[in-house]
Design a protein around this motif. Structure first.
Motif, mmCIF file in Angstrom:
data_model
loop_
_atom_site.group_PDB
_atom_site.id
_atom_site.type_symbol
_atom_site.label_atom_id
_atom_site.label_comp_id
_atom_site.label_asym_id
_atom_site.label_seq_id
_atom_site.Cartn_x
_atom_site.Cartn_y
_atom_site.Cartn_z
ATOM 1 N N LEU A 116 0.717 -1.331 0.199
ATOM 2 C CA LEU A 116 0.150 0.274 0.020
ATOM 3 C C LEU A 116 0.470 0.769 0.281
ATOM 4 N N MET A 117 2.203 1.815 1.089
ATOM 5 C CA MET A 117 2.505 2.612 0.514
ATOM 6 C C MET A 117 4.039 2.558 -0.511
ATOM 7 N N ALA A 118 3.960 1.608 -0.909
ATOM 8 C CA ALA A 118 4.506 1.964 -2.500
ATOM 9 C C ALA A 118 3.452 2.197 -3.771
ATOM 10 N N ALA A 119 2.817 2.194 -3.244
ATOM 11 C CA ALA A 119 1.028 2.144 -4.626
ATOM 12 C C ALA A 119 1.006 3.579 -3.439
ATOM 13 N N ALA A 120 1.295 4.688 -3.105
ATOM 14 C CA ALA A 120 0.587 5.593 -2.630
ATOM 15 C C ALA A 120 1.449 6.362 -3.115
ATOM 16 N N ASP A 121 0.823 7.709 -3.791
ATOM 17 C CA ASP A 121 1.138 9.117 -4.469
ATOM 18 C C ASP A 121 1.974 9.799 -3.435
ATOM 19 N N ARG A 122 1.046 10.002 -2.285
ATOM 20 C CA ARG A 122 0.871 10.486 -0.704
ATOM 21 C C ARG A 122 1.223 9.697 0.516
ATOM 22 N N MET A 123 1.668 10.390 1.290
ATOM 23 C CA MET A 123 1.431 9.831 2.892
ATOM 24 C C MET A 123 0.945 11.047 3.308
ATOM 25 N N VAL A 124 -0.113 11.359 4.510
ATOM 26 C CA VAL A 124 -0.831 11.918 4.570
ATOM 27 C C VAL A 124 -0.846 11.446 6.666
ATOM 28 N N VAL A 125 -0.312 11.731 7.515
ATOM 29 C CA VAL A 125 -0.558 12.033 8.675
ATOM 30 C C VAL A 125 -0.902 12.799 9.241
ATOM 31 N N SER A 126 -3.055 12.730 9.958
ATOM 32 C CA SER A 126 -3.714 14.364 10.593
ATOM 33 C C SER A 126 -3.108 14.106 12.114
ATOM 34 N N SER A 127 -2.867 13.216 12.307
ATOM 35 C CA SER A 127 -2.300 13.386 14.498
ATOM 36 C C SER A 127 -2.583 15.104 14.645
ATOM 37 N N HIS A 128 -3.836 14.614 16.346
ATOM 38 C CA HIS A 128 -3.544 16.306 16.983
ATOM 39 C C HIS A 128 -2.291 15.494 17.889
ATOM 40 N N MET A 129 -2.245 14.228 18.434
ATOM 41 C CA MET A 129 -1.027 13.727 19.582
ATOM 42 C C MET A 129 -0.319 12.540 19.036
ATOM 43 N N GLU A 130 1.078 12.914 18.723
ATOM 44 C CA GLU A 130 1.747 12.192 18.734
ATOM 45 C C GLU A 130 2.541 11.841 19.289
ATOM 46 N N GLY A 131 3.689 10.691 19.058
ATOM 47 C CA GLY A 131 4.586 10.205 20.040
ATOM 48 C C GLY A 131 5.922 10.578 18.862
ATOM 49 N N LEU A 132 5.933 9.835 17.615
ATOM 50 C CA LEU A 132 6.697 9.789 16.179
ATOM 51 C C LEU A 132 6.282 9.641 15.295
ATOM 52 N N CYS A 133 5.337 8.576 15.175
ATOM 53 C CA CYS A 133 4.943 8.242 13.992
ATOM 54 C C CYS A 133 5.979 7.670 12.705
ATOM 55 N N SER A 134 6.141 6.358 13.297
ATOM 56 C CA SER A 134 6.857 5.278 12.282
ATOM 57 C C SER A 134 6.052 5.200 11.597
ATOM 58 N N SER A 135 4.615 5.331 11.011
ATOM 59 C CA SER A 135 4.318 4.929 9.393
ATOM 60 C C SER A 135 5.304 5.976 8.831
ATOM 61 N N ILE A 136 5.347 7.045 8.790
ATOM 62 C CA ILE A 136 6.106 8.522 8.563
ATOM 63 C C ILE A 136 7.299 8.215 7.689
ATOM 64 N N ILE A 137 8.611 7.068 8.722
ATOM 65 C CA ILE A 137 9.402 7.049 8.569
ATOM 66 C C ILE A 137 9.205 5.810 8.071
ATOM 67 N N ASP A 138 8.332 4.621 7.354
ATOM 68 C CA ASP A 138 7.710 3.935 6.469
ATOM 69 C C ASP A 138 8.359 4.784 4.973
ATOM 70 N N ALA A 139 7.306 5.673 5.328
ATOM 71 C CA ALA A 139 7.516 6.312 4.218
ATOM 72 C C ALA A 139 8.757 7.171 3.188
ATOM 73 N N MET A 140 9.239 7.778 4.500
ATOM 74 C CA MET A 140 10.413 8.415 3.777
ATOM 75 C C MET A 140 11.465 7.574 3.673
ATOM 76 N N LEU A 141 11.371 5.956 3.946
ATOM 77 C CA LEU A 141 12.039 5.423 3.539
ATOM 78 C C LEU A 141 11.901 5.151 1.698
ATOM 79 N N ILE A 142 11.294 4.840 1.281
ATOM 80 C CA ILE A 142 10.883 4.470 0.129
ATOM 81 C C ILE A 142 10.326 6.495 -0.644
#
Length: 238
Positions: A116-142
């Motif tokens: 799914l991440m490979a299929a995505a054209d953009r990753m969107v994270v809309s949190s109003h409270m978060e630690g770090l968000c490892s799914s962002i790192i996943d997106a950054m890596l690819i």
């Protein structure tokens, strides 16, 4: 978390920040064609992906509120929400009220996130409270461009050494989120540059290997300091 500890009075010299790290091989296993076929997307669709539990602090309601404005400018956009949670019924009702049901897909729990991440054209994270968000790192890596909020540690990921690595907007601001998503879709060269910088940073600082090495380094440094202090206390006095 480190900021909260400092504000609570924890000694600064005993705080050491180690960013989360992920396994790059997991994300590199993703297949764009497989991911897009699983969502029945054609080449002209622009896929926005949000990977998060359907719970309040992830801020899905603000992302959904942003969708009508995005769709008006880009009717080819599809938002896929990967994750399950207690707010699913409420969020599905919101999609119906907003009239964007043909542009939003609730995927539930998925075990094919790399595809799914490979299929995505953009990753969107809309949190109003978060630690770090490892799914962002996943997106950054690819090299998937990311739009995120200034919540918790997200700015640690999407800004580095005075450089922007993605779009950052205030939490709970649907208009700003819509503008950022639209800007990313209409600025392909900027998206490519953000993704390139983010990918370099992730491979350098945010892998599981770098996390382990940083943790070991801190333990070794603290052990040496402790040994030195013990030796000093045991040293004979004149």
């Amino acid at each position: 978390v480190a900021e909260i500890c400092r504000e609570a009075g924890y000694p600064a010299d005993r705080l050491h920040l180690v960013h989360d790290g992920v396994d790059p091989a997991r994300m590199l296993s993703g297949n764009r064609d497989v991911g897009r076929r699983s969502l029945q997307l054609s080449d002209h669709h622009q896929l926005l992906l949000c990977v998060a539990k359907l719970t309040d602090h992830k801020g899905h309601q603000y992302l959904l509120d942003a969708m009508p404005a995005v769709v008006r400018r880009h009717p080819e956009v599809v938002l896929a929400l990967a994750g399950e949670g207690e707010l699913r019924d409420e969020l599905e009702a919101q999609v119906q009220r907003l009239g964007v049901e043909s542009h939003v897909r609730f995927l539930g729990y998925r075990n094919d996130i790399p595809d799914l991440m490979a299929a995505a054209d953009r990753m969107v994270v809309s949190s109003h409270m978060e630690g770090l968000c490892s799914s962002i790192i996943d997106a950054m890596l690819i090299g998937c461009p990311v739009i995120g909020t200034r919540a918790g540690g997200i700015p640690d990921l999407l800004s580095h050494q005075n450089s922007s690595l993605g779009w950052l907007v205030p939490p709970r601001d649907s208009d700003a989120l819509a503008n950022a998503v639209t800007d990313s879709l209409e600025s392909p060269e900027r998206s490519i540059e953000f993704a390139r910088l983010a990918r370099e940073r992730a491979w350098r600082d945010l892998t599981h290997e770098s996390m382990v090495n940083r943790t070991i380094s801190i333990y070794l440094t603290q052990s040496r300091r402790a040994c030195s202090a013990s030796m000093h206390q045991l040293a004979p006095t004149a």
